[in-house]
Scaffold this active site. Structure first.
Site: not given
Ligand code: UDP
Length: 383
Positions: A177, A181, A255, A286, A308, A356, A358
Site C-alpha cells: 500500500r 521512492r 482490528r 499515530r 490512535e 482491506y 480503500d
Molecule cells: N506501516 C508501517 N509504518 C508506517 C506506516 C505504515 O509499518 O509508518 C505499515 C503498517 O503495517 C500499516 C500498513 O503499512 O498497517 C499500511 O499503512 P496505511 O497507512 O496504508 O494504513 P491505514 O491508513 O489504512 O491505517
C-alpha cells in the site's frame, strides 16, 4: 422503520450509500438504508467541533485518493474536493522522518547524502544482505523492498502495534500500500486525484442519500430486525460477514482503533496532519491533527488531536481492519460459500467482503455490483 421499500441496505458507508443512490436515481426503486450508528457516512463520518471549529474525522483520517476516472467523476456529482495533498511524518528514536520511505528518509536515517541511483544500489545491497528470496508475507516483502535496517526502524514496531500479529503472518500486500521512492517526493499517495471534500464527508453523504426514494433509519441494528427483514426483495449487507452468520464458522480476526481526543489552546500542535510513531514502546501508532486537512478554510486559534490506539475488535468496538492471516482466509472461504447460498442478500464493503480496501475501491465495487448484479435482477423483475 421504512415501509414500502423494496430493498434494505444495511450500513450507510460508501458501499451502501452508492448502491442506494444508484437504485433510487437510476432505477427509481425505493430503498431503506439502516445504520446502527447515529449518523450516516460509516467510518468516513466527520463533523465540526463546536468549541474549536475544527472538522474532525471521527474514525481517523480519511484522505480521498483515486486514479479511477469513473470513481472520481461519480463523486464529483456530490462534492468538490480541496487541493490537500497528504504527507506523513514518522518519529523514530526521537527523530522525525518522512513517510513513505523516500530519498530524504534514507539519507536522514543512514546519515548520508546519496543520489537517487546511489540510494537504489545501496538499498539493493541491503536487500541482498537480508537474503529474502521469495517474499510471501509482510515482513519478507518489506525487507525485499527496503532491507532489514529500515524495516526494523519504520515498519516492524508500527506493524506490531497496528496488527498485534507476527508480521510473517500478515499478507505481503499490506505493505505494498505504501510506495518506496528513490527521489524526494514525499507524497503519501501516488494517485492522480486526491483531496478532502470541501464541505466535509457528511455533506457528501447527505447529498448522495437526499432523494425521495431513499429513507434513512439511524440507530437501527440489522440484528434486531428479526422478521421485519422478510419483506424485502433484496438486502445489501455491508456489515461484518462473520457476524451475519452468527460466527457459525468461527470468528474472523478484525482490528479496530480507539482515539484519545484532545483540544489544544494553540493554532498548530504538531505541524502536520498525521505523525506516525514507529517505536514499539510508544503505545499509540499515530496522532491526527485534522485542521491541516483544510488549508483553504479560515485559520483557527485552537486545534484538536486524536491519538490512535489500535486494539482487537470486540462486541463494543466495531471492526475497522480485516487481519487476513492464513487462518482468516480459510474461514473466509467458508463464509463466502454460505454467502453464495443467500440468494436475497448481497455482501459488500470492507466488512462484508472482509477485504482491506480503500474508499475508491469500495465505491467502484458498489458501482460494479449495481451495474452487473443488481440491474440484471431488476431486469428479471426480481426486485
Ligand atoms: N506501516 C508501517 N509504518 C508506517 C506506516 C505504515 O509499518 O509508518 C505499515 C503498517 O503495517 C500499516 C500498513 O503499512 O498497517 C499500511 O499503512 P496505511 O497507512 O496504508 O494504513 P491505514 O491508513 O489504512 O491505517
Amino acid at each position: 422503520m421504512c415501509k414500502n421499500s423494496d430493498v434494505l441496505i444495511v450500513g450507510a458507508g460508501f458501499f451502501g450509500a452508492v448502491i442506494a443512490e444508484r437504485l433510487a436515481v437510476d432505477s427509481g426503486i425505493k430503498v431503506c438504508v439502516i445504520d446502527k450508528r447515529p449518523h450516516i457516512g460509516g467510518n468516513c463520518y466527520s463533523s465540526v467541533d463546536d468549541e474549536t471549529g475544527v472538522e474532525c474525522h471521527h474514525y481517523g483520517s480519511h484522505i480521498f485518493h483515486t486514479s479511477n476516472e469513473r470513481c472520481w467523476n461519480y463523486l464529483l456529482n456530490f462534492t468538490q474536493f480541496n487541493a490537500y495533498r497528504h504527507v506523513v511524518h514518522t518519529k523514530y528514536r526521537n527523530q522525525v522522518y518522512t513517510m513513505p520511505i523516500n530519498l530524504g528518509t534514507i539519507n536522514a536515517f543512514y546519515g548520508c547524502n546519496l543520489t537517487p541511483s546511489d540510494a537504489a544500489s545501496f538499498i539493493r545491497h541491503e536487500v541482498e544482505r537480508s537474503d529474502v528470496k521469495h517474499p510471501v508475507n509482510l515482513e519478507e516483502k518489506a525487507i525485499s523492498l527496503i532491507g532489514r535496517p529500515l524495516y526494523d526502524a519504520f515498519i516492524k514496531g508500527y506493524t506490531l502495534k497496528q496488527w498485534e500479529t507476527d508480521p510473517r503472518e500478515l499478507p505481503a500486500d499490506v505493505i505494498t500500500r505504501l510506495p518506496m521512492r528513490f527521489d524526494y517526493n514525499t507524497r503519501y499517495f501516488d494517485d492522480v486525484h486526491e483531496g478532502i471534500p470541501l464541505n466535509g464527508y457528511s455533506r457528501l453523504f447527505e447529498r448522495m442519500l437526499d432523494h425521495p426514494n431513499i429513507e434513512v433509519c439511524l440507530n437501527t441494528n440489522f440484528f434486531d430486525l428479526g422478521e421485519r427483514c422478510k419483506n424485502y426483495e433484496l438486502i445489501v449487507y455491508s456489515g461484518p460477514i462473520d457476524q451475519y452468520f452468527n460466527y457459525s464458522e468461527g470468528r474472523l480476526n478484525w482490528r479496530t482503533v480507539r482515539f484519545d481526543m484532545q483540544r489544544h489552546d494553540c493554532s498548530d500542535y504538531q505541524g502536520c496532519s498525521v505523525m506516525n510513531y514507529a517505536d514499539s514502546w510508544i503505545p499509540f501508532t499515530r496522532i491526527h491533527e485534522f485542521k491541516h486537512f483544510h488549508p483553504e478554510r479560515q485559520q483557527l486559534q485552537s486545534t484538536i488531536t486524536y491519538t490512535e490506539y489500535p486494539q482487537a475488535a470486540s462486541q463494543n468496538w466495531d471492526p475497522f481492519y480485516p487481519v487476513n492471516t492464513p487462518r482468516d482466509l480459510e474461514l473466509l472461504q467458508k463464509y463466502n460459500v454460505l454467502a453464495q447460498q443467500e440468494n436475497r442478500v448481497i455482501f459488500g464493503g470492507r466488512l462484508g467482503y472482509y477485504r482491506y480496501i480503500d474508499m475508491d475501491d469500495t465505491i467502484m465495487a458498489a458501482l460494479d455490483c449495481y451495474e452487473n448484479e443488481i440491474r440484471s435482477r431488476i431486469a428479471l423483475r426480481l426486485i
